[in-house]
Scaffold this motif. Structure first.
Motif, mmCIF file in Angstrom:
data_model
loop_
_atom_site.group_PDB
_atom_site.id
_atom_site.type_symbol
_atom_site.label_atom_id
_atom_site.label_comp_id
_atom_site.label_asym_id
_atom_site.label_seq_id
_atom_site.Cartn_x
_atom_site.Cartn_y
_atom_site.Cartn_z
ATOM 1 N N ASN A 93 80.513 27.764 -19.497
ATOM 2 C CA ASN A 93 79.512 27.078 -18.277
ATOM 3 C C ASN A 93 78.096 27.700 -17.649
ATOM 4 O O ASN A 93 78.049 28.594 -18.560
ATOM 5 C CB ASN A 93 80.213 27.796 -16.831
ATOM 6 N N VAL A 94 77.475 26.534 -18.413
ATOM 7 C CA VAL A 94 76.353 26.687 -17.773
ATOM 8 C C VAL A 94 76.009 26.470 -16.415
ATOM 9 O O VAL A 94 76.322 25.291 -15.827
ATOM 10 C CB VAL A 94 75.493 25.281 -18.806
ATOM 11 N N LEU A 95 74.506 27.137 -16.380
ATOM 12 C CA LEU A 95 73.661 27.123 -14.122
ATOM 13 C C LEU A 95 73.132 26.098 -14.537
ATOM 14 O O LEU A 95 71.784 25.348 -15.266
ATOM 15 C CB LEU A 95 72.522 27.802 -14.307
ATOM 16 N N GLU A 96 72.820 24.844 -14.003
ATOM 17 C CA GLU A 96 72.005 24.176 -13.461
ATOM 18 C C GLU A 96 71.398 23.877 -12.077
ATOM 19 O O GLU A 96 71.714 23.713 -11.628
ATOM 20 C CB GLU A 96 72.920 22.429 -14.303
ATOM 21 N N GLU A 97 70.337 22.801 -12.065
ATOM 22 C CA GLU A 97 69.518 22.922 -10.453
ATOM 23 C C GLU A 97 69.168 21.468 -10.443
ATOM 24 O O GLU A 97 69.080 20.683 -11.671
ATOM 25 C CB GLU A 97 68.166 23.650 -10.838
ATOM 26 N N ASP A 98 69.464 21.020 -10.272
ATOM 27 C CA ASP A 98 70.009 19.707 -8.938
ATOM 28 C C ASP A 98 68.141 19.287 -8.897
ATOM 29 O O ASP A 98 67.475 20.057 -8.264
ATOM 30 C CB ASP A 98 70.765 18.802 -7.890
ATOM 31 N N GLU A 99 67.835 17.809 -8.176
ATOM 32 C CA GLU A 99 66.403 18.177 -7.589
ATOM 33 C C GLU A 99 66.783 18.754 -6.301
ATOM 34 O O GLU A 99 65.085 18.925 -6.271
ATOM 35 C CB GLU A 99 66.010 15.816 -7.798
ATOM 36 N N ASN A 100 67.503 18.732 -5.193
ATOM 37 C CA ASN A 100 67.143 19.002 -4.426
ATOM 38 C C ASN A 100 67.075 20.783 -4.344
ATOM 39 O O ASN A 100 67.167 21.913 -3.945
ATOM 40 C CB ASN A 100 67.623 19.411 -3.721
ATOM 41 N N GLY A 101 67.191 21.024 -5.435
ATOM 42 C CA GLY A 101 66.965 23.271 -5.860
ATOM 43 C C GLY A 101 68.131 23.720 -5.456
ATOM 44 O O GLY A 101 68.655 25.190 -5.891
ATOM 45 N N LYS A 102 69.598 22.589 -6.033
ATOM 46 C CA LYS A 102 70.597 23.325 -5.336
ATOM 47 C C LYS A 102 71.490 23.606 -7.123
ATOM 48 O O LYS A 102 70.868 22.977 -7.584
ATOM 49 C CB LYS A 102 71.577 22.647 -4.704
ATOM 50 N N ARG A 103 71.777 24.221 -7.298
ATOM 51 C CA ARG A 103 72.344 25.377 -8.810
ATOM 52 C C ARG A 103 73.870 25.579 -8.606
ATOM 53 O O ARG A 103 74.361 25.673 -7.568
ATOM 54 C CB ARG A 103 72.240 27.017 -8.703
ATOM 55 N N SER A 104 74.710 25.293 -9.783
ATOM 56 C CA SER A 104 75.818 25.063 -9.694
ATOM 57 C C SER A 104 76.208 25.204 -11.296
ATOM 58 O O SER A 104 75.110 25.552 -12.037
ATOM 59 C CB SER A 104 76.645 23.429 -9.406
ATOM 60 N N PHE A 105 77.547 25.276 -11.387
ATOM 61 C CA PHE A 105 77.679 25.959 -12.925
ATOM 62 C C PHE A 105 78.487 24.917 -13.255
ATOM 63 O O PHE A 105 79.091 23.288 -13.171
ATOM 64 C CB PHE A 105 78.968 26.403 -12.812
ATOM 65 N N ARG A 106 78.384 24.405 -14.775
ATOM 66 C CA ARG A 106 78.914 22.632 -15.245
ATOM 67 C C ARG A 106 79.547 23.051 -16.520
ATOM 68 O O ARG A 106 78.710 23.972 -17.688
ATOM 69 C CB ARG A 106 77.620 21.530 -15.708
ATOM 70 N N PHE A 107 80.669 22.751 -16.459
ATOM 71 C CA PHE A 107 81.424 22.927 -18.056
ATOM 72 C C PHE A 107 80.839 22.019 -19.664
ATOM 73 O O PHE A 107 80.736 21.291 -19.042
ATOM 74 C CB PHE A 107 82.966 23.204 -17.618
ATOM 75 N N VAL A 108 80.449 23.122 -20.314
ATOM 76 C CA VAL A 108 80.156 22.442 -21.482
ATOM 77 C C VAL A 108 80.581 22.133 -22.475
ATOM 78 O O VAL A 108 81.309 23.547 -23.152
ATOM 79 C CB VAL A 108 78.628 22.939 -22.328
ATOM 80 N N GLU A 109 81.767 21.116 -23.162
ATOM 81 C CA GLU A 109 82.872 21.607 -23.718
ATOM 82 C C GLU A 109 82.459 21.996 -24.834
ATOM 83 O O GLU A 109 81.698 21.487 -26.087
ATOM 84 C CB GLU A 109 83.878 20.159 -23.673
ATOM 85 N N GLY A 110 82.936 22.436 -26.123
ATOM 86 C CA GLY A 110 83.339 23.526 -26.747
ATOM 87 C C GLY A 110 84.018 22.280 -28.063
ATOM 88 O O GLY A 110 84.695 21.499 -28.034
ATOM 89 N N PRO A 111 84.028 22.398 -29.853
ATOM 90 C CA PRO A 111 84.751 21.666 -30.083
ATOM 91 C C PRO A 111 86.144 21.788 -30.500
ATOM 92 O O PRO A 111 86.566 20.800 -30.645
ATOM 93 C CB PRO A 111 83.582 21.761 -31.603
ATOM 94 N N VAL A 112 86.221 22.370 -29.499
ATOM 95 C CA VAL A 112 88.167 22.906 -29.335
ATOM 96 C C VAL A 112 88.607 21.370 -28.967
ATOM 97 O O VAL A 112 90.013 20.937 -29.173
ATOM 98 C CB VAL A 112 88.608 23.642 -28.735
ATOM 99 N N PHE A 113 87.537 20.426 -28.063
ATOM 100 C CA PHE A 113 88.135 19.546 -27.432
ATOM 101 C C PHE A 113 87.543 18.549 -28.166
ATOM 102 O O PHE A 113 86.864 17.401 -28.446
ATOM 103 C CB PHE A 113 87.297 19.309 -25.931
ATOM 104 N N THR A 114 89.197 18.041 -29.145
ATOM 105 C CA THR A 114 89.144 16.869 -29.916
ATOM 106 C C THR A 114 90.440 16.867 -30.504
ATOM 107 O O THR A 114 91.487 16.890 -29.845
ATOM 108 C CB THR A 114 88.521 17.560 -31.465
#
Length: 338
Positions: A93-114
Motif C-alpha cells: 500500500n502506498v500513501l497518495e495525496e489528491d489535488e484537494n489534499g486528501k490522503r489515501s492508501f492505494r494498493f500497488v500490485e507486485g509481480p505475483v499478480f500474473t
C-alpha cells in the motif's frame, strides 16, 4: 450416452494434438528434456506448481520463459536474492495525496499478480520472503493489511533452484515444498542433444515461436482434464502407494521402515491422481490407468519423503526409494462384475 462419449473422445484427441503442437514449438528452443516438458504441461493443465532443480547451464530459466512465450498469458520473473522483501513479491500500500489534499492508501500490485510466475533461485531468499508465496500458491490470493486480492486465473508458480550450491542459500521449508505438485529434476543432455545444443545456440539467427493457447483456453482445458474419469481401482492403488511411504504404516515395505524417517501426506495422493488425469488427457484418453500414476510417481513423491542416515550411508536417494516403491506396490484386485 454414446454421443457424449464420442464427443469427449474427439475433444481429447484435439487436446492431444494441441499438446503435440505446444511441444513442437517449445522444442524449437529447448532440445531434448521430453520428460521434463511432459511434467510441466501436466502441472499447467491441473493448476499445479513446479519446482525445477538442476545445475547451472541446463536452461531452466529459458525453458520457463519459452513456455510463457507459447502461451498467450502474462509472465513475470522474480530473481530471488537475500535482500528481497515480501512486499517485493506481493505488492504494498502506498500513501497518495489528491489535488484537494486528501490522503489515501492505494494498493500497488507486485509481480505475483500474473499468470505464470518464475521464482528464479527461490532458495536464495530468507524464509520470511519465501513464505510470501505460500498464500498465493495455495489459495491463489494475497492479503495485504485487511484486504484480500484475488490473483489472475490461471496462476502457476514455477520455481528454480540449484541443488549443489549451499553457500548463501536457505532451504525451502517442508510446508512450502509440499505446495509444489512436482519436483522436476533436469539432468544433463545426451551426447547427441548436447551436440545439437552447441550447433544451434552458437548461430546468430533467432528462433521465433508461436503462441498456442490463451488464458481462457487453458482454463477450459483445465476443466476438461478435471473431468477425466478415475475409477475406485485407481484410487485404491494411489492410496496404497502413498500409505506405503510412511514407515509407521503397517503396509509399508521393510525397506521403507528401514530407510525413511517420514513419508507423504494426503496431498501427495491428490497430486498423483491429478497428474494421472493430465497424462491420460494429453494422450487422448478419458480414463486414468495404473501406468499414468507410475509416470508421475517420482516427481510427486521425491520431495515428500525424508530418508534417514542409514539410507544416506547406503547411497539410497529419494528417487531410488520411490522407484523401488513403485515396483513393490501391487495393483489392487480387479472388482468383480455382478
Amino acid at each position: 450416452m454414446a454421443e457424449t462419449t464420442r464427443n469427449l473422445a474427439d475433444i481429447l484427441k484435439d487436446f492431444a494434438r494441441q499438446r503435440k503442437v505446444m511441444q513442437e514449438e517449445l522444442q524449437k528452443i529447448i532440445i531434448g528434456q521430453d520428460e521434463v516438458i511432459e511434467q510441466l504441461f501436466a502441472a499447467i493443465f491441473t493448476r499445479g506448481h513446479c519446482l525445477l532443480e538442476g545445475v547451472p547451464g541446463l536452461a531452466k530459466t529459458l525453458m520457463v520463459s519459452t513456455l510463457a512465450r507459447i502461451l498467450d498469458v502474462k509472465f513475470k520473473r522474480i530473481q530471488f536474492t537475500p535482500d528481497l522483501m515480501p512486499s517485493d513479491i506481493t505488492g504494498t500500500n502506498v500513501l497518495e495525496e489528491d489535488e484537494n489534499g486528501k490522503r489515501s492508501f492505494r494498493f500497488v500490485e507486485g509481480p505475483v499478480f500474473t499468470n505464470i510466475l518464475l521464482a528464479d533461485e527461490i532458495n536464495r531468499t530468507p524464509p520470511k520472503t519465501q513464505a510470501a508465496l505460500l498464500q498465493a500458491m495455495q489459495e491463489r490470493e494475497v492479503t495485504i493489511g485487511q484486504t484480500t486480492w484475488q490473483l489472475p486465473d490461471p496462476f502457476f508458480t514455477i520455481a528454480t533452484q540449484n541443488p549443489i550450491e549451499q553457500e548463501g542459500t536457505y532451504p525451502l521449508p517442508e510446508a512450502q515444498l509440499d505446495r509444489f505438485m512436482f519436483n522436476i529434476k533436469i539432468d544433463y543432455p545426451t551426447l547427441d542433444e548436447e551436440e545439437r545444443i552447441l550447433s544451434v545456440t552458437t548461430r546468430s539467427e533467432k528462433v521465433e515461436v508461436r503462441k498456442i493457447l490463451s488464458a481462457k483456453t487453458i482454463s477450459a482445458l483445465q476443466r476438461l482434464v478435471n473431468s477425466v474419469a478415475v475409477s475406485q481401482y485407481i484410487v485404491k492403488y494411489v492410496a496404497s502407494m502413498v500409505r506405503a511411504t510412511r514407515p509407521g504404516d503397517p503396509s509399508a515395505p521393510p525397506f521403507v521402515k528401514d530407510l525413511v524417517d517420514w513419508g507423504a501426506g494426503p496431498r501427495a495422493g491428490q497430486f498423483l491422481i491429478q497428474g494421472g488425469k493430465a497424462i491420460a488427457a494429453m494422450d487422448g484418453r478419458f480414463a486414468v490407468s495404473i501406468e499414468d500414476i507410475r509416470r508421475v510417481a517420482v516427481p510427486v513423491l521425491r520431495h515428500r519423503i525424508s530418508v534417514n542416515f542409514q539410507a544416506q550411508a547406503e547411497g539410497m536417494t529419494n528417487d531410488a526409494i520411490v522407484r523401488r516403491l513403485v515396483g513393490a506396490i501391487p495393483t489392487p484386485p480387479l472388482p468383480k462384475r455382478e
